[in-house]
Design an enzyme around this catalytic site. Structure first.
Site, PDB file in Angstrom:
ATOM      1  N   ARG A 140       0.783  -1.303   0.055  1.00 20.82           N
ATOM      2  CA  ARG A 140       0.134   0.071  -0.107  1.00 20.82           C
ATOM      3  C   ARG A 140       0.764   1.333  -0.049  1.00 20.82           C
ATOM      4  O   ARG A 140       0.515   2.066  -0.757  1.00 20.82           O
ATOM      5  CB  ARG A 140      -1.092  -0.101   1.311  1.00 20.82           C
ATOM      6  CG  ARG A 140      -2.035  -1.136   1.066  1.00 20.82           C
ATOM      7  CD  ARG A 140      -2.917  -1.146   2.182  1.00 20.82           C
ATOM      8  NE  ARG A 140      -3.917  -2.216   1.883  1.00 20.82           N
ATOM      9  CZ  ARG A 140      -4.872  -2.607   2.737  1.00 20.82           C
ATOM     10  NH1 ARG A 140      -4.486  -2.271   4.201  1.00 20.82           N
ATOM     11  NH2 ARG A 140      -5.830  -3.471   2.381  1.00 20.82           N
TER      12      ARG A 140
ATOM     13  N   GLU B 206      -6.924  -2.004  16.459  1.00 22.35           N
ATOM     14  CA  GLU B 206      -6.189  -0.989  15.681  1.00 22.35           C
ATOM     15  C   GLU B 206      -5.826   0.295  16.663  1.00 22.35           C
ATOM     16  O   GLU B 206      -4.907   1.057  16.468  1.00 22.35           O
ATOM     17  CB  GLU B 206      -7.281  -0.163  14.750  1.00 22.35           C
ATOM     18  CG  GLU B 206      -6.503   0.515  13.842  1.00 22.35           C
ATOM     19  CD  GLU B 206      -7.427   1.097  12.808  1.00 22.35           C
ATOM     20  OE1 GLU B 206      -8.333   0.336  12.217  1.00 22.35           O
ATOM     21  OE2 GLU B 206      -7.136   1.957  12.009  1.00 22.35           O
TER      22      GLU B 206
END
Ligand SMILES: Cc1cc2nc3c(=O)[nH]c(=O)nc-3n(C[C@H](O)[C@H](O)[C@H](O)COP(=O)(O)OP(=O)(O)OC[C@H]3O[C@@H](n4cnc5c(N)ncnc54)[C@H](O)[C@@H]3O)c2cc1C
Length: 564
Positions: free
Chosen positions: A287, A375
Site C-alpha cells: 500500500r 487498531e
C-alpha cells in the site's frame, strides 16, 4: 442527574477487538461492561471490513506463522514491534479456527478454506467470508458469542469522554449518554481501549464517522504513551470517479485479489515499475509503494482526469467478471459502470493507523490497569500494514487484552466519585453552550482539510508547521463552539467531544511527522526523500500539560533464533 455504574472490566468500543476482549474477559470470570458510542457490535471499522484476514493456516499451500511474521516485519520497514507482531502471527491461525467453530463461515474450496494472495504476503494467506462480507460476518459471529454471556452488559450510545484515575492507575471513565444527554460515571478495576483508528480525521477516508482517534486522546490525556503516530496508512485505490453510490470506496481491493486488473496512469500506461514495484497484471504492490507511485504520477502531470490513476478490468471477459462478482456487476451497472468497456479512477484515501497506544506483550499500556486492543494498539505493523493483518489483530489482541484485564478482577473496586468530578464538569459545561457561530461539525470539517492538505501521505516541514499553526488556531475556538445546549441525541455535542479528541491527536501526528526527517513506509517527506537508517527508531509521544513531548525508543526485536 449523573448515572453511576461499576464493573470489573470496562471495554470502550465494540468492534471486533472490543467484542473479542469482552468474550475473553467474561470467559475468565470477570463482569464486563461493553460500551460503544454507537450501536454495540454494529459500528466502527470491523463491520465495514471487506475481505482479507491474514493467518498462516496453510490451507491453500503450506505455510507457517514465521513466514507471516517475516512478511509483516518486511512490510513494516524495520519499525515493527517484533514481539507484538509475533503474538499476532503465531496466534492468528487458532483464532481463525475458533471463529469457524463459532460459525463465521469462511469461504471454502472443496474441503479446505479458500485463501487469497494479498500484496506483501509471500503466498496465499488471507481467508475471507465472501466479497464485501467478511466484516459483517465477523461482527455477527462475535455478537452472537457476546450474547451468550450473562456477565457481559452492553450499552450503546455511550461516548466515553475521559478516563478517570485513582492512585496513578486507570480506574474507570466518564461518559455522555447520547440518547438522554446524561453524564455517566463508570468505576472499573481494569479498562480496555478498543476504540479503533483515526482515519475520519482526513477528508477523504474509508472510515465511518466514529473512527476519530478517541482512544488515543483518552489514553494520552490520562498519562499513557502513544507510539508511531506519524504512520497513517492510505489505501491506494479508493474509488474516485465516476460517481458511485451505495458501494464502498475501497471495494476495488477484492476485485484486484480475484482478477488482478491493471493500474494505469493518465496516459493509460502501467507505471508502478518505474517506482521499483512492478505489477505485471497481478496485485502485488504494497500500500505504501502504490500510494507513493500514484501521487508521484499525478504530481508529474500524468494523473487521471480527477487526479488519481486508472484501474482497468477491460481486458477481462464479462463471463469472468460475473463468475467472480455476480450481483455486484449489476450494482455497478446501476451506477453506469461497465467494467468491460471502461476503466474507473482511483486515488489514495486514509484507511488505517499503524500508530496507537504503546503496550507491552500483555497489551498493558504504560498506565497501570489500562489496556489497549485492535487498531488502537500501536507498533505491531511498523511503518506499513499488510493487507489482512488488521482483522487478525482484532481477534488475537482482543482475546489477549480481555484476558489480561480480567486478571485484575481480584483488585478492589476503585472509588472514583471525587476524581470523576472535573470530567463531569466538562460535560456539564459543554452541554450548556447555546449560541451561534461555527458549529463543532463545521470545525471538524476544517480539521479534516488541514490534515488532508498538510499531514497527508506527502509531507514537508513547511506544511507540517502550517498544520500545527492552523490546528492551534482551531483549538483556540474549541471552548466557544456552540453545542446547542443539553438535549437528547445532540450531534453537535457529540461532535464537540470528537473534535476535542481529534485536535490533540492531530497534533501528535503532525509533531511526530515533523520530527521524522526521512521517508519510510506510510510517512513520506518530500523534503527528506528516502529511508535514513539513523531513523530506525520508534517515536513515543506523551502529553505534558498541554504540550506534546516526543522521544525516541529502540525498536523491540526478537532474538534471531525466534525468527528462524
Ligand atoms: C472500509 C474498510 C474495509 C476494511 N477492510 C479490511 C480487510 O479486508 N481486512 C483487514 O484486515 N482489515 C480491514 N480494514 C481494517 C479493519 O477493519 C480495522 O482495522 C479493524 O476492524 C479495527 O477493529 P477495532 O475493533 O480495533 O475497531 P472498530 O471496529 O473501528 O471499533 C471501534 C469501536 O469503538 C467505538 N468508539 C470509538 N470511540 C469511542 C468512545 N469515545 N466511546 C465509546 N465508543 C467509542 C466506535 O463506535 C466503534 O464501534 C478495513 C477498514 C475499513 C474502514
Amino acid at each position: 442527574m449523573v448515572q453511576y455504574l461499576e464493573t470489573d472490566v470496562l471495554i470502550i468500543g465494540s468492534g471486533g477487538a472490543g467484542m473479542y476482549a469482552a468474550i475473553a474477559a467474561a470467559d475468565h470470570g470477570a463482569n464486563v461492561l461493553l460500551l460503544d458510542k454507537s450501536i454495540v457490535g454494529r459500528s466502527g471499522a470491523t463491520i465495514m471490513a471487506q475481505m482479507t484476514v491474514a493467518a498462516a493456516v496453510g490451507e491453500e499451500e503450506p505455510d507457517d506463522w514465521r513466514f507471516h511474521l517475516k512478511d509483516t516485519i518486511a512490510a513494516g520497514r524495520d519499525l515493527v514491534d517484533e514481539p507484538l507482531a509475533k503474538i499476532l502471527c503465531q496466534r492468528a491461525p487458532e483464532k481463525i479456527w475458533q471463529m469457524e467453530e463459532w460459525g463465521v463461515g469462511w469461504a471454502r474450496s472443496g474441503n479446505h478454506l479458500t485463501q487469497v494472495h494479498a500484496p506483501g504476503h509471500d503466498r496465499k494467506r488471507c481467508v475471507y467470508v465472501d466479497f464485501l462480507n467478511t466484516g459483517p460476518a465477523t461482527a455477527r459471529t462475535l455478537r452472537n458469542q457476546v450474547r451468550k454471556f450473562d456477565n457481559i452488559r452492553r450499552v450503546s450510545d455511550l461516548i466515553v469522554t475521559d478516563l478517570v484515575l485513582q492512585d496513578g492507575r486507570a480506574a474507570g471513565a466518564v461518559a455522555l449518554h447520547l440518547e438522554t444527554g446524561q453524564a455517566v460515571t463508570i468505576a472499573a478495576k481494569a479498562t480496555v481501549i478498543a476504540t479503533g483508528g483515526l482515519t475520519s480525521m482526513y477528508n477523504r477516508n474509508s472510515a465511518s464517522a466514529n473512527m476519530g482517534g478517541d482512544g488515543y486522546a483518552l489514553g494520552l490525556r490520562a498519562g499513557a504513551e502513544l507510539i508511531d503516530m506519524e504512520f497513517v496508512q492510505f489505501f491506494p485505490i479508493g474509488h474516485l470517479a465516476p460517481r458511485m453510490t451505495g458501494m464502498d470506496p475501497i471495494m476495488w481491493d477484492p476485485f484486484r485479489y480475484k482478477l488482478g486488473g491493471r493500474l494505469l496512469n493518465g496516459k493509460k500506461e502501467e507505471f508502478t515499475q518505474n517506482y521499483g514495484a512492478p505489477e505485471d497484471g497481478k496485485y502485488v504492490v504494497t500500500r505504501d509503494a502504490a500510494t507513493y507511485a500514484i501521487f508521484k504520477e499525478v504530481e508529474a502531470g500524468r494523473g487521471s482526469p480527477h487526479g488519481g490513476a486508472w484501474l482497468s478490468f477491460e481486458h477481462i471477459p464479462e463471463a469472468d467478471l460475473r463468475a467472480a462478482f455476480g450481483p455486484v456487476i449489476d450494482k455497478l451497472a446501476n451506477n453506469g459502470i461497465d467494467l468491460t468497456k471502461m476503466a474507473i479512477e482511483v486515488a489514495p484515501i486514509a484507511h488505517y493507523h499503524m500508530g496507537g497506544l504503546r503496550t507491552d506483550d500483555s497489551l498493558a499500556t504504560t498506565l497501570p490497569h489500562l489496556f489497549a486492543t485492535g487498531e488502537a494498539v500501536g507498533g505491531a505493523n511498523g511503518a506499513n500494514r499488510l493487507s489482512g493483518n488488521a482483522i487478525s489483530e482484532t481477534f488475537v489482541f482482543g482475546e489477549l487484552a480481555g484476558r489480561s484485564a480480567a486478571a485484575l478482577s481480584h483488585s478492589a473496586m476503585p472509588d472514583i466519585h471525587h476524581a470523576a468530578q472535573p470530567f463531569l464538569d466538562i460535560i456539564a459545561e459543554a452541554s450548556n453552550r447555546a449560541g451561534g457561530g461555527m458549529t463543532p461539525t463545521a470545525a471538524t470539517a476544517s480539521l479534516q482539510t488541514i490534515m488532508a492538505e498538510d499531514v497527508g501521505p506527502f509531507r514537508t516541514a513547511d506544511g507540517l508547521r502550517r498544520a500545527l499553526d492552523n490546528l492551534a488556531q482551531l483549538a483556540a475556538t474549541l471552548p466557544e463552539l456552540p453545542t446547542g445546549g443539553a438535549m437528547a441525541f445532540n450531534q453537535q455535542l457529540a461532535d464537540w467531544f470528537g473534535l476535542r479528541n481529534m485536535l490533540v491527536v492531530a497534533r501528535t501526528i503532525a509533531t511526530a511527522a515533523l520530527a521524522r526527517t526521512e521517508s519510510r513506509g506510510a510517512h513520506q517527506r518530500e523534503d527528506h526523500p528516502g529511508l535514513d537508517q539513523a531513523w530506525t527508531y520508534n517515536q513515543v509521544v506523551r502529553l505534558d500539560g498541554d504540550d506534546i513531548r516526543l522521544f525516541r525508543s529502540e525498536v523491540r526485536r526478537l532474538a534471531q533464533e525466534e525468527l528462524a
